[in-house]
Design a protein around this motif. Structure first.
Motif, PDB file in Angstrom:
ATOM      1  N   TYR A   1       0.843  -1.187   0.000  1.00 42.51           N
ATOM      2  CA  TYR A   1       0.000   0.000   0.000  1.00 42.51           C
ATOM      3  C   TYR A   1       0.879   1.237   0.000  1.00 42.51           C
ATOM      4  N   THR A   2       0.592   2.157  -0.895  1.00 39.99           N
ATOM      5  CA  THR A   2       1.355   3.397  -0.965  1.00 39.99           C
ATOM      6  C   THR A   2       0.754   4.423  -0.016  1.00 39.99           C
ATOM      7  N   SER A   3       1.439   5.551   0.154  1.00 40.03           N
ATOM      8  CA  SER A   3       0.948   6.585   1.065  1.00 40.03           C
ATOM      9  C   SER A   3      -0.323   7.255   0.538  1.00 40.03           C
ATOM     10  N   THR A   4      -0.567   7.164  -0.766  1.00 36.87           N
ATOM     11  CA  THR A   4      -1.785   7.754  -1.335  1.00 36.87           C
ATOM     12  C   THR A   4      -2.956   6.783  -1.317  1.00 36.87           C
ATOM     13  N   GLY A   5      -2.756   5.568  -0.846  1.00 40.74           N
ATOM     14  CA  GLY A   5      -3.831   4.599  -0.725  1.00 40.74           C
ATOM     15  C   GLY A   5      -3.904   3.589  -1.858  1.00 40.74           C
ATOM     16  N   LEU A   6      -2.996   3.654  -2.805  1.00 38.43           N
ATOM     17  CA  LEU A   6      -2.991   2.677  -3.886  1.00 38.43           C
ATOM     18  C   LEU A   6      -2.543   1.316  -3.386  1.00 38.43           C
ATOM     19  N   ARG A   7      -3.129   0.279  -3.951  1.00 36.92           N
ATOM     20  CA  ARG A   7      -2.768  -1.100  -3.598  1.00 36.92           C
ATOM     21  C   ARG A   7      -2.038  -1.710  -4.782  1.00 36.92           C
ATOM     22  N   LEU A   8      -0.794  -2.081  -4.602  1.00 35.93           N
ATOM     23  CA  LEU A   8       0.022  -2.646  -5.666  1.00 35.93           C
ATOM     24  C   LEU A   8       0.396  -4.086  -5.335  1.00 35.93           C
ATOM     25  N   THR A   9       0.247  -4.955  -6.318  1.00 37.40           N
ATOM     26  CA  THR A   9       0.727  -6.322  -6.152  1.00 37.40           C
ATOM     27  C   THR A   9       1.866  -6.552  -7.128  1.00 37.40           C
ATOM     28  N   MET A  10       2.783  -7.397  -6.757  1.00 43.97           N
ATOM     29  CA  MET A  10       3.955  -7.670  -7.579  1.00 43.97           C
ATOM     30  C   MET A  10       3.880  -9.046  -8.227  1.00 43.97           C
ATOM     31  N   SER A  11       2.681  -9.539  -8.478  1.00 38.53           N
ATOM     32  CA  SER A  11       2.541 -10.894  -8.998  1.00 38.53           C
ATOM     33  C   SER A  11       2.925 -11.015 -10.471  1.00 38.53           C
ATOM     34  N   LEU A  12       3.115  -9.914 -11.162  1.00 40.72           N
ATOM     35  CA  LEU A  12       3.501  -9.988 -12.571  1.00 40.72           C
ATOM     36  C   LEU A  12       4.961 -10.424 -12.733  1.00 40.72           C
ATOM     37  N   ALA A  13       5.814 -10.081 -11.795  1.00 38.63           N
ATOM     38  CA  ALA A  13       7.240 -10.400 -11.916  1.00 38.63           C
ATOM     39  C   ALA A  13       7.514 -11.903 -11.997  1.00 38.63           C
ATOM     40  N   PRO A  14       6.995 -12.736 -11.080  1.00 35.57           N
ATOM     41  CA  PRO A  14       7.254 -14.172 -11.223  1.00 35.57           C
ATOM     42  C   PRO A  14       6.566 -14.795 -12.430  1.00 35.57           C
ATOM     43  N   THR A  15       5.429 -14.227 -12.838  1.00 35.59           N
ATOM     44  CA  THR A  15       4.757 -14.738 -14.036  1.00 35.59           C
ATOM     45  C   THR A  15       5.589 -14.442 -15.274  1.00 35.59           C
ATOM     46  N   PHE A  16       6.164 -13.269 -15.354  1.00 30.99           N
ATOM     47  CA  PHE A  16       7.020 -12.921 -16.479  1.00 30.99           C
ATOM     48  C   PHE A  16       8.285 -13.779 -16.480  1.00 30.99           C
ATOM     49  N   ALA A  17       8.853 -14.017 -15.312  1.00 29.59           N
ATOM     50  CA  ALA A  17      10.038 -14.881 -15.232  1.00 29.59           C
ATOM     51  C   ALA A  17       9.700 -16.300 -15.666  1.00 29.59           C
ATOM     52  N   ALA A  18       8.526 -16.778 -15.297  1.00 27.70           N
ATOM     53  CA  ALA A  18       8.096 -18.115 -15.726  1.00 27.70           C
ATOM     54  C   ALA A  18       7.919 -18.160 -17.236  1.00 27.70           C
ATOM     55  N   ALA A  19       7.426 -17.076 -17.823  1.00 31.07           N
ATOM     56  CA  ALA A  19       7.247 -17.034 -19.277  1.00 31.07           C
ATOM     57  C   ALA A  19       8.583 -17.096 -20.012  1.00 31.07           C
ATOM     58  N   LEU A  20       9.628 -16.597 -19.391  1.00 28.31           N
ATOM     59  CA  LEU A  20      10.948 -16.631 -20.023  1.00 28.31           C
ATOM     60  C   LEU A  20      11.623 -17.996 -19.911  1.00 28.31           C
ATOM     61  N   VAL A  21      11.307 -18.747 -18.864  1.00 26.13           N
ATOM     62  CA  VAL A  21      12.054 -19.975 -18.576  1.00 26.13           C
ATOM     63  C   VAL A  21      11.264 -21.249 -18.888  1.00 26.13           C
ATOM     64  N   LEU A  22       9.972 -21.243 -18.631  1.00 21.85           N
ATOM     65  CA  LEU A  22       9.170 -22.473 -18.706  1.00 21.85           C
ATOM     66  C   LEU A  22       8.483 -22.634 -20.060  1.00 21.85           C
ATOM     67  N   PRO A  23       8.085 -23.862 -20.379  1.00 22.12           N
ATOM     68  CA  PRO A  23       7.250 -24.087 -21.564  1.00 22.12           C
ATOM     69  C   PRO A  23       5.881 -23.415 -21.394  1.00 22.12           C
ATOM     70  N   PRO A  24       5.153 -23.166 -22.490  1.00 27.21           N
ATOM     71  CA  PRO A  24       3.891 -22.425 -22.399  1.00 27.21           C
ATOM     72  C   PRO A  24       2.835 -23.046 -21.484  1.00 27.21           C
ATOM     73  N   GLY A  25       2.728 -24.364 -21.435  1.00 22.41           N
ATOM     74  CA  GLY A  25       1.729 -24.985 -20.575  1.00 22.41           C
ATOM     75  C   GLY A  25       1.987 -24.716 -19.105  1.00 22.41           C
ATOM     76  N   LEU A  26       3.219 -24.845 -18.685  1.00 22.65           N
ATOM     77  CA  LEU A  26       3.553 -24.580 -17.285  1.00 22.65           C
ATOM     78  C   LEU A  26       3.449 -23.091 -16.968  1.00 22.65           C
ATOM     79  N   THR A  27       3.777 -22.239 -17.944  1.00 26.26           N
ATOM     80  CA  THR A  27       3.630 -20.797 -17.739  1.00 26.26           C
ATOM     81  C   THR A  27       2.164 -20.434 -17.545  1.00 26.26           C
ATOM     82  N   ALA A  28       1.283 -21.040 -18.319  1.00 22.55           N
ATOM     83  CA  ALA A  28      -0.147 -20.782 -18.161  1.00 22.55           C
ATOM     84  C   ALA A  28      -0.643 -21.255 -16.798  1.00 22.55           C
TER      85      ALA A  28
END
Length: 84
Positions: free
Chosen positions: A45-72
């Protein structure tokens, strides 16, 4: 989920293999899934009240390393915002 199951079925020979570095694809998928799930469950949570999640980072890393089925699979499980 039917799409993910189809991808996993079509790649059943690949997902049981290893990366060029010698690490099992299934082990990496489990790591990225747990990491994505943990980051989506712990938003920042930021000081202005925004809620941020960082779940895109591991998904992007999985897309770079894993086959498409496991990435999905990692993206489908890791994008769950809340657990009951």
């Amino acid at each position: 989920m039917v799409f993910v199951a189809t991808l996993l079925y079509l790649e059943r020979g690949v997902i049981t293999g290893r990366t060029p570095g010698g690490i099992d694809f299934l082990l990496l998928a489990a790591f990225y899934t747990l990491f994505a799930l943990a980051t989506s469950q712990a938003p920042v949570y930021t000081s202005t009240g925004l809620r941020l999640t960082m779940s895109l980072a591991p998904t992007f890393a999985a897309a770079l390393v894993l086959p498409p089925g496991l990435t999905a699979l990692v993206a489908a499980i890791g994008s769950i915002d809340r657990l009951p």
